[in-house]
Design an enzyme around this catalytic site. Structure first.
Site, PDB file in Angstrom:
ATOM      1  N   TYR A 141     -37.939  60.493  68.986  1.00 34.67           N
ATOM      2  CA  TYR A 141     -37.184  59.246  68.942  1.00 34.67           C
ATOM      3  C   TYR A 141     -37.961  58.105  69.618  1.00 34.67           C
ATOM      4  O   TYR A 141     -39.119  57.883  69.344  1.00 34.67           O
ATOM      5  CB  TYR A 141     -35.789  59.451  69.527  1.00 34.67           C
ATOM      6  CG  TYR A 141     -34.879  60.270  68.634  1.00 34.67           C
ATOM      7  CD1 TYR A 141     -34.261  59.698  67.522  1.00 34.67           C
ATOM      8  CD2 TYR A 141     -34.634  61.621  68.892  1.00 34.67           C
ATOM      9  CE1 TYR A 141     -33.429  60.446  66.696  1.00 34.67           C
ATOM     10  CE2 TYR A 141     -33.801  62.373  68.072  1.00 34.67           C
ATOM     11  CZ  TYR A 141     -33.204  61.783  66.976  1.00 34.67           C
ATOM     12  OH  TYR A 141     -32.394  62.518  66.152  1.00 34.67           O
ATOM     13  N   SER A 142     -37.334  57.364  70.508  1.00 32.05           N
ATOM     14  CA  SER A 142     -37.958  56.143  71.018  1.00 32.05           C
ATOM     15  C   SER A 142     -39.125  56.382  71.972  1.00 32.05           C
ATOM     16  O   SER A 142     -39.812  55.433  72.341  1.00 32.05           O
ATOM     17  CB  SER A 142     -36.910  55.251  71.699  1.00 32.05           C
ATOM     18  OG  SER A 142     -36.101  54.640  70.724  1.00 32.05           O
ATOM     19  N   THR A 143     -39.379  57.609  72.354  1.00 31.19           N
ATOM     20  CA  THR A 143     -40.609  57.892  73.080  1.00 31.19           C
ATOM     21  C   THR A 143     -41.814  57.483  72.231  1.00 31.19           C
ATOM     22  O   THR A 143     -42.897  57.203  72.751  1.00 31.19           O
ATOM     23  CB  THR A 143     -40.662  59.380  73.472  1.00 31.19           C
ATOM     24  OG1 THR A 143     -39.531  59.661  74.312  1.00 31.19           O
ATOM     25  CG2 THR A 143     -41.925  59.743  74.221  1.00 31.19           C
ATOM     26  N   LYS A 201     -42.211  54.680  70.900  1.00 30.95           N
ATOM     27  CA  LYS A 201     -42.565  53.278  71.172  1.00 30.95           C
ATOM     28  C   LYS A 201     -43.775  53.151  72.099  1.00 30.95           C
ATOM     29  O   LYS A 201     -44.563  52.209  71.978  1.00 30.95           O
ATOM     30  CB  LYS A 201     -41.368  52.539  71.773  1.00 30.95           C
ATOM     31  CG  LYS A 201     -40.220  52.280  70.802  1.00 30.95           C
ATOM     32  CD  LYS A 201     -39.106  51.497  71.484  1.00 30.95           C
ATOM     33  CE  LYS A 201     -38.006  51.097  70.510  1.00 30.95           C
ATOM     34  NZ  LYS A 201     -37.190  52.247  70.063  1.00 30.95           N
ATOM     35  N   GLY A 216     -33.350  56.968  66.217  1.00 27.59           N
ATOM     36  CA  GLY A 216     -34.089  56.365  67.308  1.00 27.59           C
ATOM     37  C   GLY A 216     -33.467  55.118  67.878  1.00 27.59           C
ATOM     38  O   GLY A 216     -33.936  54.563  68.854  1.00 27.59           O
TER      39      GLY A 216
END
Length: 392
Positions: free
Chosen positions: A68-70, A72, A223
């Site tokens: 998910y947003s890891t 970024k 995400g």
């Protein structure tokens, strides 16, 4: 339940193994991995549990999982590499590289506001419909034509899904290749790190399936922030927070999602791979020291509430941000306030701590509260890691 944990810990880091085992027996983990480096040497490399919800596939050393947003943090790294090479200017208007972006009053938005969640482009003005996140041209075109949801530069608002399209389009226009291709060719490939944005079909057999929370819903957003809480319908940013459809776990676990490039949300990685990338950042490689200082300089947060997170994940509404990275004000990355990294909706987390020359990553497939601050699985692992460091 008892779960056999595989892998190794360097002498003195046995506490991490103990807490990792407790994540299965006491905190609901299904399948997971944790890795850490000190001075570039791997001191923790553990994995265990199941890679699917039926218990028929064990989690292996090379199991990939949606973080998910890891993701970024990896996307931001690509932009910073281009900045360091002089190909991308943080203070230049985005429209210099992406002329269409100048529409709807956005001609003066600088690149740094995309990285620091200050551009006001948390979503298109109109919902794009089911499956839109798979259509790069449709999403980036809609964002280029969209008027910001607030006056750019005046406030922070977490760009949960759009961060990856905005920064990724800049990387594509400057480098000539997609974000996922750039990441593999310039970062993870040379490091031999298992981190993908756009997982090749040949690697998808290694992917673990995401699983719902204990007693929770089978639905998870790809995400973006956690599902809405009470009062969202009356909030002025409600249309934007809901602009991208929720993705059922069956979609997130499918080939189309895994193979797509959604650079804010669908990176697939091993904990070892993420720790290797952050280990280079912690140890003074890949980026110059001045670049690392710049990316972890606070740009948002602190006394300033996040306009999006205050609606969907109130516990994280004042999280401080650098240029594409979560800063460590709340101790999620240990005792060093200058550590930086990123977490994801499901519960994954990865960071670099340059002062202590430490890197860390935790990946899992049991969806938890992630960046909201309510999920303690990673917190316990990080605590054990730094207790071990203090005692050495």
């Amino acid at each position: 339940m008892s779960v056999r944990v595989h892998g190794s810990c360097a002498p003195g880091f046995e506490r991490v193994r103990e807490e990792f085992e407790r994540n299965f027996t006491e905190r609901g983990d299904l399948g997971a991995a944790v890795a850490a480096t000190v001075d570039g040497t791997c001191v923790v490399d553990l994995w265990g549990g199941d890679a699917d919800r039926t218990g028929t596939r064990p989690w292996k050393r090379d199991t990939l999982v949606n973080v998910y947003s890891t993701t970024k943090g990896m996307t931001a790294l690509c932009a910073h590499l281009l900045v360091e090479r002089g190909e991308l200017d943080l203070d230049a208007p985005v429209a210099r590289y992406w002329p269409r972006f100048a529409a709807a009053g956005k001609a003066d938005i600088p690149v740094r506001w995309l990285l620091s969640h200050r551009s006001g482009l948390i979503a298109p003005r109109e919902p794009l419909g089911p499956g839109a996140v798979y259509d790069w041209e449709k999403v980036t075109g809609a964002l280029a034509d969209t008027a910001p949801w607030w006056r750019p530069g005046t406030a922070q608002g977490y760009h949960a899904v759009t961060f990856g399209f905005l920064v990724g389009e800049l990387v594509r226009r400057v480098s000539g290749v997609s974000l996922g291709t750039f990441l593999r060719s310039e970062v993870t490939g040379p490091l031999g790190a298992d981190v993908f944005v756009g997982t090749p079909e040949s690697e998808q057999g290694r992917c673990a399936d995401m699983a719902p929370t204990l007693g929770g819903s089978r639905r998870a957003l790809g995400g973006a922030p956690a599902p809405p809480v009470g009062g969202l319908d009356e909030h002025p940013l409600a249309p934007a927070t809901l602009a991208f459809d929720y993705l059922p776990l069956d979609d997130v676990n499918g080939a189309a999602y895994r193979g797509a490039e959604i650079p804010a949300t669908n990176g697939h990685a091993t904990a070892r791979g993420l720790a290797a990338v952050y280990g280079v950042l912690a140890g003074g490689g890949l980026l110059a020291a001045e670049t690392v200082e710049r990316l972890r300089t606070p740009h948002s947060g602190g006394d300033e509430p996040d306009l999006v997170l205050r609606v969907v994940t109130p516990l994280a509404e004042r999280w401080p941000w650098g240029l594409g990275y979560m800063l460590n004000q709340y101790g999620q990355a240990g005792p060093n306030p200058r550590a930086f990294g990123h977490g994801g909706l499901g519960g994954s987390y990865a960071f670099a701590d340059p002062e202590n020359r430490v890197s860390y990553a935790y990946t899992m497939n049991r969806v938890g509260a992630g960046t909201s601050g309510e999920d303690l699985r990673s917190v316990h692992l990080v605590g054990a890691l730094y207790r071990a460091l203090r005692e050495k």
